[in-house]
Design a protein around this motif. Structure first.
Motif, PDB file in Angstrom:
ATOM      1  N   ALA A  95       2.384   1.054   5.501  1.00  0.00           N
ATOM      2  CA  ALA A  95       1.603   0.864   4.282  1.00  0.00           C
ATOM      3  C   ALA A  95       0.127   0.911   4.641  1.00  0.00           C
ATOM      4  CB  ALA A  95       1.943  -0.479   3.642  1.00  0.00           C
ATOM      5  N   ALA A 101      -2.334  -3.005   1.147  1.00  0.00           N
ATOM      6  CA  ALA A 101      -0.880  -3.024   0.959  1.00  0.00           C
ATOM      7  C   ALA A 101      -0.564  -3.685  -0.379  1.00  0.00           C
ATOM      8  CB  ALA A 101      -0.205  -3.774   2.098  1.00  0.00           C
ATOM      9  N   SER A 102       0.305  -3.071  -1.156  1.00  0.00           N
ATOM     10  CA  SER A 102       0.563  -3.559  -2.508  1.00  0.00           C
ATOM     11  C   SER A 102       1.580  -4.706  -2.518  1.00  0.00           C
ATOM     12  CB  SER A 102       1.085  -2.424  -3.384  1.00  0.00           C
ATOM     13  OG  SER A 102       2.411  -2.086  -2.995  1.00  0.00           O
ATOM     14  N   HIS A 105       5.076  -3.281  -2.355  1.00  0.00           N
ATOM     15  CA  HIS A 105       5.503  -2.904  -1.009  1.00  0.00           C
ATOM     16  C   HIS A 105       5.921  -4.146  -0.221  1.00  0.00           C
ATOM     17  CE1 HIS A 105       5.588  -0.937   2.914  1.00  0.00           C
ATOM     18  NE2 HIS A 105       4.895  -1.962   3.356  1.00  0.00           N
ATOM     19  N   GLY A 148      -1.076  -0.951   9.639  1.00  0.00           N
ATOM     20  CA  GLY A 148      -0.236  -0.488   8.553  1.00  0.00           C
ATOM     21  C   GLY A 148       1.158  -1.081   8.542  1.00  0.00           C
TER      22      GLY A 148
END
Length: 251
Positions: A95, A101-102, A105, A148
């Motif tokens: 991500a 990052a949502s 997610h 990420g």
């Protein structure tokens, strides 16, 4: 049929592809009867045909408690017990770094990778044989700071923690609990990361460059490691993390 898992009953989540499918094949070859789960019916049925015998496919999502209860209801009716659990179902985790990052997610990763593992084991407790073995698939990512991968790595760190706690909680029944932490393995999981095929290829090339053995691992290699943890070969082993990553976190 004789083998290291002769007459054992195993439940393998995420057993329709990749590491889970390889583990299911290995366990059946060693004499076990396996129940495999997966979310996609067609892929699950294909996997069952590949395994060929001593297998019951059960469609379901480990993040759905009703699906887990249905799974163990089927296991109880057909076999009456569970000797081995391999809590393997997971989704990929790349991500945007940090705050980008949502929430969706984050929730998706934790619902499958962490919540799913927790309740896969919890819902099985009443069926677990004394002396059973529980193998939780973690990841070497929980040792590393990979940009990420914050939610994914944290979800797998939680799995590692579960193993320690459950090893303590189940010890009086002789139930062993361990984690298997693969490194980069050639499986379809990166297809769930949201990257394009070209982006996946580039990312995996970058990862492999950091593996001392100079290649990605194979699902069959992880299956051998899982067999060790599931069988009496590891009878004095509980609470450990077996890292199988080509030396990535060790050298």
């Amino acid at each position: 049929m004789s083998g290291k898992l002769s007459n054992k009953i195993a439940v393998i989540t995420g057993g329709s592809s990749g590491i889970g499918l390889a583990i299911a094949k290995e366990f059946v070859a060693e004499g076990a009867y396996v129940f495999i789960t997966g979310r996609r019916a067609a892929e699950l049925e294909k996997a069952a045909k590949e395994i060929g015998r001593n297998v019951t496919p059960v469609q379901g999502d480990v993040a759905d408690l009703e699906d887990l209860e249905r799974l163990y209801g089927i296991v109880e009716r057909e076999k009456g017990r569970v000797d081995i659990i391999v809590a393997n179902a997971a989704v990929g985790g790349l991500a945007p770094p940090g705050a980008a990052a949502s929430p969706d997610h984050f929730d998706r990763v934790f619902n499958v990778n962490t919540r799913g593992v927790f309740f896969t084991v919890q819902k099985a407790v009443k069926l677990l044989s004394d002396g059973a073995s529980i193998v939780l698939t973690a990841s070497n990512a929980h040792y590393l700071g990979i940009p990420g991968f914050a939610p994914y790595s944290a979800s797998k760190a939680a799995v590692r923690s579960f193993a320690r706690t459950w090893a303590a909680e189940f010890k009086d029944r002789g139930i062993r609990v361990n984690t298997l932490s693969p490194g980069p393995i050639d499986t379809p999981i990166m297809g769930t990361s949201g990257l394009t095929p070209d982006e996946v290829e580039k990312f995996m090339q970058q990862i492999v460059a950091n593996v001392p053995l100079g290649r990605m691992g194979r699902p069959e290699e992880m299956a051998k490691a899982a067999l060790f943890l599931a069988s009496s070969d590891s009878s004095f082993v509980t609470g450990i993390d077996l890292v199988a990553d080509g030396g990535m976190t060790q050298i």
